[in-house]
Design an enzyme around this catalytic site. Structure first.
Site, PDB file in Angstrom:
ATOM      1  N   PRO A   1       0.786  -1.297  -0.161  1.00 16.79           N
ATOM      2  CA  PRO A   1      -0.060   0.032  -0.107  1.00 16.79           C
ATOM      3  C   PRO A   1       0.980   1.143   0.022  1.00 16.79           C
ATOM      4  O   PRO A   1       1.861   1.393   0.672  1.00 16.79           O
ATOM      5  CB  PRO A   1      -0.836  -0.134   1.557  1.00 16.79           C
ATOM      6  CG  PRO A   1      -0.946  -1.383   1.515  1.00 16.79           C
ATOM      7  CD  PRO A   1       0.352  -2.290   1.114  1.00 16.79           C
ATOM      8  N   CYS A   2       0.520   2.143  -0.930  1.00 18.28           N
ATOM      9  CA  CYS A   2       1.302   3.662  -1.299  1.00 18.28           C
ATOM     10  C   CYS A   2       0.530   4.517  -0.112  1.00 18.28           C
ATOM     11  O   CYS A   2       1.334   5.552  -0.109  1.00 18.28           O
ATOM     12  CB  CYS A   2       1.447   3.996  -2.430  1.00 18.28           C
ATOM     13  SG  CYS A   2      -0.247   4.012  -3.380  1.00 18.28           S
ATOM     14  N   GLN A   3      -0.606   4.547   0.094  1.00 15.93           N
ATOM     15  CA  GLN A   3      -1.276   5.738   0.749  1.00 15.93           C
ATOM     16  C   GLN A   3      -0.519   6.285   2.146  1.00 15.93           C
ATOM     17  O   GLN A   3      -0.425   7.584   1.952  1.00 15.93           O
ATOM     18  CB  GLN A   3      -2.765   5.154   1.229  1.00 15.93           C
ATOM     19  CG  GLN A   3      -3.883   4.701   0.104  1.00 15.93           C
ATOM     20  CD  GLN A   3      -3.517   3.398  -0.034  1.00 15.93           C
ATOM     21  OE1 GLN A   3      -2.582   2.704   0.211  1.00 15.93           O
ATOM     22  NE2 GLN A   3      -4.560   2.832  -0.352  1.00 15.93           N
TER      23      GLN A   3
ATOM     24  N   PHE B   1       2.663   6.876   2.456  1.00 12.45           N
ATOM     25  CA  PHE B   1       3.759   7.227   2.009  1.00 12.45           C
ATOM     26  C   PHE B   1       3.637   8.268   0.747  1.00 12.45           C
ATOM     27  O   PHE B   1       4.495   9.213   0.622  1.00 12.45           O
ATOM     28  CB  PHE B   1       4.894   6.177   1.472  1.00 12.45           C
ATOM     29  CG  PHE B   1       4.911   5.319   2.579  1.00 12.45           C
ATOM     30  CD1 PHE B   1       5.603   5.376   3.542  1.00 12.45           C
ATOM     31  CD2 PHE B   1       4.428   3.999   2.298  1.00 12.45           C
ATOM     32  CE1 PHE B   1       5.755   4.364   4.633  1.00 12.45           C
ATOM     33  CE2 PHE B   1       4.689   2.811   2.953  1.00 12.45           C
ATOM     34  CZ  PHE B   1       5.197   3.133   4.308  1.00 12.45           C
TER      35      PHE B   1
END
Length: 133
Positions: free
Chosen positions: A72-74, A76
């Site tokens: 998951p990128c949210q 960062f």
């Protein structure tokens, strides 16, 4: 044959690239039910562990040469709250589960996919943590 294990597999975009390059995907992990349906359609021969990575039994994972993870990128992303490893929804800490799988399965190569801000997030401390682990 170079074997790949895939975490946060989604519908298999990263896996498709590795297969097209001549690699063999041995197993994958995804928890989103709709994505799992599509993944199984796209990769019927791959063992798919349909669960949250936090419930994944690492001892059941076949030995691999390459570990991929589109985690998951949210936490960062510049578009998110940038809470990093302390993300209130627990998404930032999922990297540590990847690290545990690396420790147990000992792949020769690791392919982590995330956002461009990952390297500079928290004044570079996030990247330093990932790199050092």
């Amino acid at each position: 044959m170079i074997r790949v294990g895939s975490l946060f597999s989604g519908i298999g975009g990263i896996d498709l690239g590795f297969e097209q390059a001549g690699f063999t995907v041995s197993w994958a992990n995804e928890f989103d039910k709709a994505a799992c349906i599509t993944y199984k359609y796209n990769f019927p021969e791959v063992t798919l562990f349909e669960c949250d990575i936090r419930q994944l039994d690492v001892t059941k994972l076949e030995r691999i040469d390459v570990l991929t993870a589109g985690f998951p990128c949210q936490p960062f992303s510049q578009a998110g709250k940038q809470q990093g490893f302390n993300d209130e929804e627990g998404r930032g800490e999922l990297f540590y589960y990847i690290a545990n799988i690396i420790k147990v399965r000992r792949p020769r190569f690791i392919f982590l996919e995330n956002v461009s801000n990952l390297e500079t997030h928290d004044n570079g401390n996030t990247w330093k943590t990932i790199y050092n682990i």
